[in-house]
Design an enzyme around this catalytic site. Structure first.
Site, PDB file in Angstrom:
ATOM      1  N   ASP A 110      -3.354  34.073 -13.112  1.00  0.00           N
ATOM      2  CA  ASP A 110      -2.712  33.610 -14.348  1.00  0.00           C
ATOM      3  C   ASP A 110      -1.615  34.575 -14.794  1.00  0.00           C
ATOM      4  OD1 ASP A 110      -2.342  31.890 -16.462  1.00  0.00           O
ATOM      5  OD2 ASP A 110      -3.983  32.697 -17.662  1.00  0.00           O
ATOM      6  N   HIS A 117       6.360  31.515 -10.801  1.00  0.00           N
ATOM      7  CA  HIS A 117       5.483  30.878  -9.806  1.00  0.00           C
ATOM      8  C   HIS A 117       5.868  31.339  -8.384  1.00  0.00           C
ATOM      9  CE1 HIS A 117       3.620  28.540 -12.889  1.00  0.00           C
ATOM     10  NE2 HIS A 117       4.658  27.767 -13.123  1.00  0.00           N
ATOM     11  N   LEU A 130     -11.169  35.806   7.540  1.00  0.00           N
ATOM     12  CA  LEU A 130     -11.188  35.612   6.089  1.00  0.00           C
ATOM     13  C   LEU A 130     -11.239  34.114   5.821  1.00  0.00           C
ATOM     14  CD1 LEU A 130     -10.808  36.728   3.124  1.00  0.00           C
ATOM     15  CD2 LEU A 130      -8.390  36.180   3.425  1.00  0.00           C
TER      16      LEU A 130
HETATM   17  C1  IPE Z   1      -5.929  28.524 -15.201  1.00  0.00           C
HETATM   18  O1  IPE Z   1      -4.792  28.978 -15.857  1.00  0.00           O
HETATM   19  C2  IPE Z   1      -5.558  27.752 -13.984  1.00  0.00           C
HETATM   20  C3  IPE Z   1      -4.896  28.518 -12.929  1.00  0.00           C
HETATM   21  C4  IPE Z   1      -4.693  29.800 -12.924  1.00  0.00           C
HETATM   22  C5  IPE Z   1      -4.474  27.740 -11.802  1.00  0.00           C
HETATM   23  P1  IPE Z   1      -4.180  28.187 -17.103  1.00  0.00           P
HETATM   24  O2  IPE Z   1      -3.013  28.956 -17.557  1.00  0.00           O
HETATM   25  O3  IPE Z   1      -3.972  26.762 -16.752  1.00  0.00           O
HETATM   26  O4  IPE Z   1      -5.383  28.266 -18.142  1.00  0.00           O
HETATM   27  P2  IPE Z   1      -5.412  28.152 -19.719  1.00  0.00           P
HETATM   28  O5  IPE Z   1      -4.695  26.880 -20.073  1.00  0.00           O
HETATM   29  O6  IPE Z   1      -4.714  29.336 -20.277  1.00  0.00           O
HETATM   30  O7  IPE Z   1      -6.859  28.129 -20.078  1.00  0.00           O
HETATM   31  C1  IPE Z   2      -0.632  30.518 -13.604  1.00  0.00           C
HETATM   32  O1  IPE Z   2       0.395  30.939 -14.424  1.00  0.00           O
HETATM   33  C2  IPE Z   2      -0.191  29.443 -12.654  1.00  0.00           C
HETATM   34  C3  IPE Z   2      -0.677  28.092 -13.003  1.00  0.00           C
HETATM   35  C4  IPE Z   2      -1.550  27.827 -13.939  1.00  0.00           C
HETATM   36  C5  IPE Z   2      -0.153  26.994 -12.228  1.00  0.00           C
HETATM   37  P1  IPE Z   2       0.784  30.179 -15.765  1.00  0.00           P
HETATM   38  O2  IPE Z   2       1.843  29.166 -15.465  1.00  0.00           O
HETATM   39  O3  IPE Z   2      -0.434  29.637 -16.438  1.00  0.00           O
HETATM   40  O4  IPE Z   2       1.398  31.364 -16.608  1.00  0.00           O
HETATM   41  P2  IPE Z   2       1.191  31.653 -18.154  1.00  0.00           P
HETATM   42  O5  IPE Z   2      -0.277  31.669 -18.440  1.00  0.00           O
HETATM   43  O6  IPE Z   2       1.888  30.557 -18.898  1.00  0.00           O
HETATM   44  O7  IPE Z   2       1.830  32.994 -18.363  1.00  0.00           O
HETATM   45 MG    MG Z   3      -1.732  30.427 -17.779  1.00  0.00          MG
END
Ligand code: IPE
Ligand code: IPE
Ligand code: MG
Length: 259
Positions: free
Chosen positions: A37, A54, A148
């Site tokens: 995240d 990303h 792995l």
């Molecule tokens: C969780 O992250 C999903 C992934 C890392 C793929 P999100 O950014 O979607 O989660 P929330 O919305 O903060 O809970």
């Molecule tokens: C995690 O990063 C990737 C996905 C959930 C696809 P985020 O896109 O949730 O990044 P933040 O949480 O907004 O910083």
């Molecule tokens: Mg996120």
């Protein structure tokens, strides 16, 4: 409380193989799961579009897979896209699926070469047909690997997975291949997307958020949770090492007593 970073390299013992053939290194968790995240915040802090975060996040995936192999982790499960992430704006979904397409095309050969077996969990039917095909090919082409086990959760949601498992168990009971009384924890786990995989020992979440966000709710029942303040694109070997060290300091009791 989040775990802090920077730590010396992890001291590990030599690899052993248990009765089921799973290779374990003393002190190192056999199965690490990561909620990757913070890509959006990483990009925002640099004044860049979210896709840049990303993209950088996918480079962190490559580093992490290499590090996992180096540490002797046998199972690595990464949360790349949740079933709830479909709620994001169409432009971001488009960018993410494009990145997934490129990742599959560019990384599979190298992963195969490195002895990585790929699996995907989640509702793959929601992706375009060409991606679904690439996922199947990646699984098929790496099926003989065992260095792995890399599982990528895509369009994955744990509640959805558990509901699907319940439906499958009911269908088996109705078909006469399973007695309802025989549906214990182990049998039920066999209907989950992770059937045949060990439960995660350690779940790491980056970005400072401290929640599971619908990830491996059944499987992580006794996992150790480590929350790191680093944003996923900045995740390096030293953060992985710090999480492994934190894990090695935890006392796992599984409800029993140690005294
Ligand atoms: C969780 O992250 C999903 C992934 C890392 C793929 P999100 O950014 O979607 O989660 P929330 O919305 O903060 O809970
Ligand atoms: C995690 O990063 C990737 C996905 C959930 C696809 P985020 O896109 O949730 O990044 P933040 O949480 O907004 O910083
Ligand atoms: Mg996120």
């Amino acid at each position: 409380m989040s775990t802090t970073i920077a730590a010396p390299p992890l001291a590990v013992g030599s690899a052993q193989s248990d009765a089921s053939g799973i290779v374990t290194v003393p002190g190192v968790p056999s199965h690490v799961a990561i909620i990757m995240d913070g890509n959006g915040r990483w990009a925002k802090s640099r004044g860049l579009p979210r896709i840049a975060g990303h993209r950088e996040g996918s480079r962190a995936v490559r580093r992490t897979v290499e590090a996992a192999i180096g540490y002797g982790v046998s199972w690595l499960t990464i949360y790349a896209f949740s079933s709830e992430n479909w709620r994001r704006p169409a432009g971001e979904i488009h960018d993410l699926t494009g990145l997934l397409r490129r990742y599959l095309r560019s990384e599979i050969a190298e992963l195969k070469q490195s002895g990585v077996r790929l699996r995907f969990i989640g509702d793959r039917t929601r992706f375009d047909a060409d991606i679904q095909k690439d996922l199947a090919v990646a699984e098929r082409d790496t099926v003989a690997n065992s260095r792995l086990n890399l599982t990528i959760a895509l369009s994955y949601g744990s509640r959805d997975e558990i509901a699907a498992a319940a439906r499958a168990a009911i269908a088996a009971v109705n078909a006469g291949s399973l007695k309802a009384d025989d549906l214990g924890e182990e049998a039920f786990a066999g209907f989950l997307a992770t059937a045949g995989m060990p439960d995660p020992d350690l779940v790491i979440r980056t970005s400072g958020e401290q929640r599971l966000s619908n990830f491996l709710l059944w499987q992580a029942a006794y996992a150790e949770l480590v929350f790191l303040d680093v944003l996923w694109p900045d995740f390096e070997d030293c953060h992985f090492s710090a999480a492994l060290q934190e894990f090695s300091r935890r006392e796992r009791r599984f409800g029993a007593r140690k005294d």
